[in-house]
Design an enzyme around this catalytic site. Sequence first.
Site, PDB file in Angstrom:
ATOM      1  N   CYS A 264     125.353 171.881  48.771  1.00 25.79           N
ATOM      2  CA  CYS A 264     124.958 171.530  50.045  1.00 25.79           C
ATOM      3  C   CYS A 264     125.911 171.438  50.950  1.00 25.79           C
ATOM      4  O   CYS A 264     126.442 172.235  51.201  1.00 25.79           O
ATOM      5  CB  CYS A 264     123.956 170.058  49.866  1.00 25.79           C
ATOM      6  N   HIS A 356     120.136 172.043  45.706  1.00 26.55           N
ATOM      7  CA  HIS A 356     120.483 170.861  44.869  1.00 26.55           C
ATOM      8  C   HIS A 356     119.934 171.281  43.514  1.00 26.55           C
ATOM      9  O   HIS A 356     119.146 171.181  42.907  1.00 26.55           O
ATOM     10  CB  HIS A 356     119.624 169.744  45.370  1.00 26.55           C
ATOM     11  N   GLU A 358     120.974 169.719  40.849  1.00 28.45           N
ATOM     12  CA  GLU A 358     120.878 168.491  40.223  1.00 28.45           C
ATOM     13  C   GLU A 358     119.438 167.749  40.551  1.00 28.45           C
ATOM     14  O   GLU A 358     119.211 166.676  39.931  1.00 28.45           O
ATOM     15  CB  GLU A 358     121.929 167.238  40.732  1.00 28.45           C
TER      16      GLU A 358
END
Length: 385
Positions: A264, A356, A358
């Site tokens: 990001c 993202h 995660e």
Amino acid sequence: MTSTAFGAAAPAVLVLEDGTRFDGSAYGLTGQTLGEVVFTTGMSGYQETLTDPSYAGQIVVMTAPHIGITGVNEQDKESEKIWVSGYVVRDPARRVSNFRSEGTLDDNLVQDGVVGISGIDTRALTRHIRSAGSMRGGIFSGEAHNLSAGEQLELVTSAAGMAGRSLSAQVSTTTTYTLPAVGERIGSVAVLDLGVKRSTLGYLAEQGLDVVVVPQDITPEDLLALKPDALFFSNGPGDPAAAESQIEVLRAGLRAGLPYFGICFGNQLLGRALGFNTYKLPFGHRGINQPVLDKSTGKVEITSQNHGFAVDLPIEGSFTSPQGFGEVEVSHYSLNDNVVEGLNCLNIPAFSVQYHPEAAAGPHDAHYLFARFREVVLATKGETK
């Protein structure tokens, strides 16, 4: 500011900088808040969105109409608090219905001081932003609702925009701390906290890395003095063009030969560290259903995203880094609008993605990138798995 009990029809209004107004009811805390109005398309994971530090300075509009049915719980928080400047929903849940719930979203908004609004046509608002672009806005309820329309609009138009704004200091840790590696240890990674999420740190530790989280204002000298085996830059809010000190830290790490992974904001800062430009997107990418093409495999990944800026590069070809870091290519791009979604350095051990991997609320198509980072670290140390 005061809280409004759920069900009360206290009036509220959302005012955009172009003068557009949406009347609704107070939700969460009553009062006044200002920020950049953006929309996110996720149908689930609202608690992860609210506690993502990348949303600092933004009034978040949920495109999904029904919000709050699963309540909130401690486990799903991505940080210690809610970071959004304001919250806009159409139909807040009347009651919580989930076995994992430990409280209501409404109470959580009040507890963390978030002014919101409900009962507005979020579809119309989203279509307006998608046409006109993200813009400054304000939510006014309670005494602030009694201000004249002109006074409310003046407050909105005098507020700071996101372009040129540095917000890392608001969301970063102020002290260095370490999470130990999980399983067999392969080394350590210095994580520059620009608004890092809990899940990111856990996934890095699971790759066998001691995770040393450092403040956003660390100097290049202090970072290298930690002697990390790798470097990671997290997600975070703000304009990458305003992050000059963090860019210098990254350049120092790259020159020292540290393997680098950024997500990001960390992708945008890699682009700028390499010598390329970034620009502000009209309305950004926010949600958990964003399609991205991995050019190396030809596979489409459905990704979670939250960014209003992007790296300015063509999606085809390789490019020489103006800062002397060799050749660079775009590794991933958005299938919605061809925006750069990843960078891969061909002459140094560095890569990054704009989305993202995660994402705790899903999807998990890109989770493999943490294992890829482990492989890069091992290869740089001359080891194998």
